[in-house]
Design a protein around this motif. Sequence first.
Motif, short mmCIF file in Angstrom:
data_model
loop_
_atom_site.label_atom_id
_atom_site.label_comp_id
_atom_site.label_asym_id
_atom_site.label_seq_id
_atom_site.Cartn_x
_atom_site.Cartn_y
_atom_site.Cartn_z
N ARG A 1 58.38 34.96 33.74
CA ARG A 1 59.30 33.88 33.42
C ARG A 1 60.71 34.36 33.70
O ARG A 1 61.05 35.51 33.40
CB ARG A 1 59.18 33.46 31.95
N ILE A 2 61.51 33.49 34.28
CA ILE A 2 62.92 33.81 34.56
C ILE A 2 63.78 32.89 33.72
O ILE A 2 63.58 31.66 33.73
CB ILE A 2 63.23 33.63 36.06
N ASP A 3 64.70 33.46 32.98
CA ASP A 3 65.58 32.65 32.13
C ASP A 3 67.01 32.73 32.66
O ASP A 3 67.56 33.82 32.85
CB ASP A 3 65.55 33.15 30.68
N LEU A 4 67.60 31.56 32.92
CA LEU A 4 68.98 31.47 33.39
C LEU A 4 69.92 31.22 32.23
O LEU A 4 69.57 30.49 31.29
CB LEU A 4 69.11 30.35 34.43
N HIS A 5 71.11 31.78 32.31
CA HIS A 5 72.11 31.63 31.26
C HIS A 5 73.26 30.77 31.79
O HIS A 5 74.02 31.23 32.66
CB HIS A 5 72.64 33.00 30.82
N VAL B 1 64.74 38.50 33.85
CA VAL B 1 63.30 38.31 33.99
C VAL B 1 62.65 38.67 32.66
O VAL B 1 62.87 39.75 32.12
CB VAL B 1 62.73 39.20 35.12
N VAL B 2 61.86 37.73 32.14
CA VAL B 2 61.24 37.89 30.84
C VAL B 2 59.80 38.34 31.04
O VAL B 2 59.26 38.25 32.15
CB VAL B 2 61.33 36.58 30.04
N SER B 3 59.17 38.80 29.98
CA SER B 3 57.82 39.36 30.03
C SER B 3 56.84 38.46 30.78
O SER B 3 57.05 37.25 30.87
CB SER B 3 57.30 39.59 28.61
N ASP C 1 64.19 42.98 34.50
CA ASP C 1 65.12 42.88 35.63
C ASP C 1 66.21 41.86 35.32
O ASP C 1 66.02 40.92 34.55
CB ASP C 1 64.39 42.42 36.89
N ILE C 2 67.35 42.06 35.96
CA ILE C 2 68.41 41.05 35.89
C ILE C 2 68.29 40.13 37.11
O ILE C 2 67.70 40.49 38.12
CB ILE C 2 69.81 41.70 35.86
N VAL C 3 68.83 38.93 36.97
CA VAL C 3 68.86 37.96 38.07
C VAL C 3 70.31 37.79 38.49
O VAL C 3 71.17 37.52 37.65
CB VAL C 3 68.28 36.61 37.63
N ALA C 4 70.59 37.97 39.77
CA ALA C 4 71.97 37.88 40.25
C ALA C 4 72.01 37.05 41.53
O ALA C 4 71.03 36.97 42.28
CB ALA C 4 72.55 39.26 40.50
N VAL C 5 73.16 36.44 41.77
CA VAL C 5 73.32 35.57 42.93
C VAL C 5 74.64 35.87 43.61
O VAL C 5 75.61 36.30 42.98
CB VAL C 5 73.27 34.08 42.49
N THR C 6 74.68 35.66 44.92
CA THR C 6 75.93 35.74 45.67
C THR C 6 75.96 34.58 46.67
O THR C 6 74.93 34.24 47.26
CB THR C 6 76.08 37.09 46.40
N GLY C 7 77.11 33.97 46.81
CA GLY C 7 77.24 32.79 47.66
C GLY C 7 77.50 31.55 46.82
O GLY C 7 77.63 31.61 45.60
N TRP C 8 77.56 30.38 47.49
CA TRP C 8 77.88 29.14 46.80
C TRP C 8 76.64 28.53 46.19
O TRP C 8 75.54 28.62 46.74
CB TRP C 8 78.49 28.14 47.79
N LEU C 9 76.82 27.83 45.07
CA LEU C 9 75.75 27.08 44.43
C LEU C 9 76.26 25.67 44.11
O LEU C 9 77.29 25.52 43.46
CB LEU C 9 75.29 27.74 43.13
N GLY C 10 75.55 24.66 44.58
CA GLY C 10 75.89 23.28 44.26
C GLY C 10 76.94 22.64 45.14
O GLY C 10 77.18 21.43 45.04
N TRP C 11 77.55 23.40 46.02
CA TRP C 11 78.62 22.85 46.85
C TRP C 11 78.08 21.83 47.85
O TRP C 11 78.66 20.76 48.04
CB TRP C 11 79.34 23.98 47.59
#
Length: 337
Positions: A233-237, A291-293, A159-169
């Motif tokens: 495991r989820i890996d962020l880029h 999403v990793v194995s 699976d891919i990981v996606a976000v919408t909205g503000w982060l860190g603000w």
Amino acid sequence: MKGTVGELGEFGLIRELTSRLTTTPAVRLGPGDDAAVVAAPDRRVVASTDVLLEGRHFRRDWSTAYDVGRKAAAQNLADIAAMGAVPTAILLGLVVPAELPATWPTELMDGIRDECQVAGAAVVGGDVVRGEIITVAITALGDLRNHEPVTRSGAQPGDIVAVTGWLGWSAAGLAVLVRGFRSPRAFVEAHRRPEPPYHAGPAAAGLGATAMTDVSDGLIADLGHIAEASKVRIDLHTAAIDVPTQMSDIGQAVGVDPLQWVLTGGEDHAIVATFPPDVKLPARWKVIGEVVSPSALPQVTVDGAPWDKAGGWDHFGELEPGEQHGAGPHGPHGAAL
């Protein structure tokens, strides 16, 4: 309005609060009876609750009562949206001291009402009690509209990981407030009044999201809940994660890597979800990882390695040097049961 809550009295306060409310078609019976009646066409009700305590979750010298109301409603309504549901109603439990100016709870209600209108919900009832510390308890309700809820446990390898909205603000805004400043205003306002993308939750469910949550305690912390529940495991880029120039400027001024705010700062209530790899996402969604194995040790990694810096909010954890209980450095509310 002049005077204090004590001078207004319990029933006078209730009249003032309920007189400010609006309604929606889902509300069949609003405030004024033993309980409210809210339509549930799906025959399932999504429910979430949070408690805000003055001195821990908000400060009156940093936020107006209206700000607190908007924020209290937003963090609960975001939880409903993160399940893929449409918010319908809010119940308010309010504890206030008798000497509090009567304008404070009425302005709080204005904020809650207005945030509900943004999400398409309404305040349908609650309770007021005298106490020494201002406490705002919110219960939010939602309707799934014949869809299955999107839980934390459905993420699949690939699976891919996606976000919408503000982060860190919000975290950057808090850093500004802690140092006695009130600008850049956009970041301070993001801390005072988060703007969750309510529509994105039900939309993500319709797009086939496999797992979803709102970012209340920090991106890594909240994705960690998905990783644990899904046993992956989820890996962020980091190359895919945007850091606004103005946030970088704030970070330079206060000596903080702004990526720390983006990865671990809470209270923005962005929506983050996992999706099948072949899904076509709208432009407002940003793919930030994968999403990793399956993993014997479910975790979130950053560019393939564990994140070795502090972050994420735990109400029962120890404070780090320089952190304050006063407004919740990362996340304003406790973990959901």
